[in-house]
Design a protein around this motif. Sequence first.
Motif, PDB file in Angstrom:
ATOM      1  N   HIS A   3     -37.263 -33.590 -71.147  1.00  0.00           N
ATOM      2  CA  HIS A   3     -37.800 -32.449 -70.382  1.00  0.00           C
ATOM      3  C   HIS A   3     -39.318 -32.483 -70.282  1.00  0.00           C
TER       4      HIS A   3
ATOM      5  N   ASN B 291     -39.955 -29.531 -62.743  1.00  0.00           N
ATOM      6  CA  ASN B 291     -40.626 -28.383 -63.363  1.00  0.00           C
ATOM      7  C   ASN B 291     -41.819 -28.869 -64.180  1.00  0.00           C
TER       8      ASN B 291
ATOM      9  N   ALA C  38     -33.901 -26.915 -64.293  1.00  0.00           N
ATOM     10  CA  ALA C  38     -34.395 -26.967 -62.913  1.00  0.00           C
ATOM     11  C   ALA C  38     -33.152 -26.982 -62.031  1.00  0.00           C
TER      12      ALA C  38
ATOM     13  N   PHE D 268     -37.275 -23.653 -60.447  1.00  0.00           N
ATOM     14  CA  PHE D 268     -37.160 -23.596 -61.904  1.00  0.00           C
ATOM     15  C   PHE D 268     -37.358 -22.147 -62.329  1.00  0.00           C
TER      16      PHE D 268
ATOM     17  N   SER E 153     -35.149 -19.768 -64.985  1.00  0.00           N
ATOM     18  CA  SER E 153     -33.745 -19.382 -64.829  1.00  0.00           C
ATOM     19  C   SER E 153     -33.552 -18.069 -64.075  1.00  0.00           C
TER      20      SER E 153
END
Lengths: 212, 212
Positions: B39, B48, B55, B64, B66
């Motif tokens: 990540h 992101n 994402a 991106f 949530s």
Amino acid sequence: MKVHGAVYSTASQRVFACLYEKQLEFELVPIDMIGAGAHKKEPFISLNPFGQVPAFEDGDLTLFESRAINLYIAHAYADKGTQLVYDGKKMATVSVWMEVEAHQFGPVALKLVWELVLNPTLGMTTDAAVVQEAAAKLGQVLDIYEARLGQSKYLGGDDFTLVDLHHLPFIQSLMGSQVKKLFDSRPRVSAWCTQILARPAWLKVVAMQVNN
Amino acid sequence: MKVHGAVYSTASQRVFACLYEKQLEFELVPIDMIGAGAHKKEPFISLNPFGQVPAFEDGDLTLFESRAINLYIAHAYADKGTQLVYDGKKMATVSVWMEVEAHQFGPVALKLVWELVLNPTLGMTTDAAVVQEAAAKLGQVLDIYEARLGQSKYLGGDDFTLVDLHHLPFIQSLMGSQVKKLFDSRPRVSAWCTQILARPAWLKVVAMQVNN
């Protein structure tokens, strides 16, 4: 429309800025937080049970949480003043960057506002280690902003939106502190700050503080 | 539609829950955070730049954060599955309580998830003082939820919305910890938890973790 808040409250300033951008008239109902702790007592906690300013009334509708208040104002008064929200995919990207302001920029900026601006004003000490860590994190966020502002004119796209507006209170506050250089040293971030801080609606919010 | 994330990530679970409520098909692109730190590297950070899952891709649109992803899904696929957002004043109140989840419940719940669930799993120690302070704050938030759920069936109003959905990952996680009693001891909060945790869409998210 009524805003229950305080001119020195950054969250209240966020709502004032939105109302001025939309050219809407409103009444400020001052909440005496510092003297009386009025935000933790009735009648205010009937407006916001979490005891934080601002709260907002529009007819029979009562709202709190500054970013939610602004979303309501921007949608409900879409035909007034500056357009601050959009539809569809354009709004999806605006929403992403509104979340970035709330979760990436906001917490770290608020920490610096407390340490560098509010604590000295209230006669409390500044914790240099907290400042150093928060300033490093803010620098990382602003690096990403610098790249983003190479792709679009504003953070949420090519138009000024709630994204940019929601940054204004913390940026204004930090521009009088030692972390001003973090904004100034990044050319696109610096130009973006200059531009949004000069908006007539924001200057009215600044004038409210001066006249207080 | 693609979700770049991980089944054990609470933020990813938030998006899975929304997609299942909307009865939408999606592909999970697993991001190996624990092993490879994927990540924080390309190609993920092109999706992101903040290096956090999930994402989301829908055709040529990349998002991106949530909660922003879920707002997009709920609006763009309004005619599919469960209605999760509304218009006008009803949405204004939903927005207020979405902000409450994000700013009042979320930070304190996340702290408890780390101390009571993730740290023990990762072989790290739990800080009892941090737990005590966060549990006290969570109790205060849940007191306000208890009162709120006396006024409306769900937190955002009389319908299940993104507000309730966004609480699910942290509540599920904390139900296996010592702070379960904070939820159980408040009758309306307890009934609300039981109801939202039993939603078929959420049970599919739980099954993803079990099958992993």
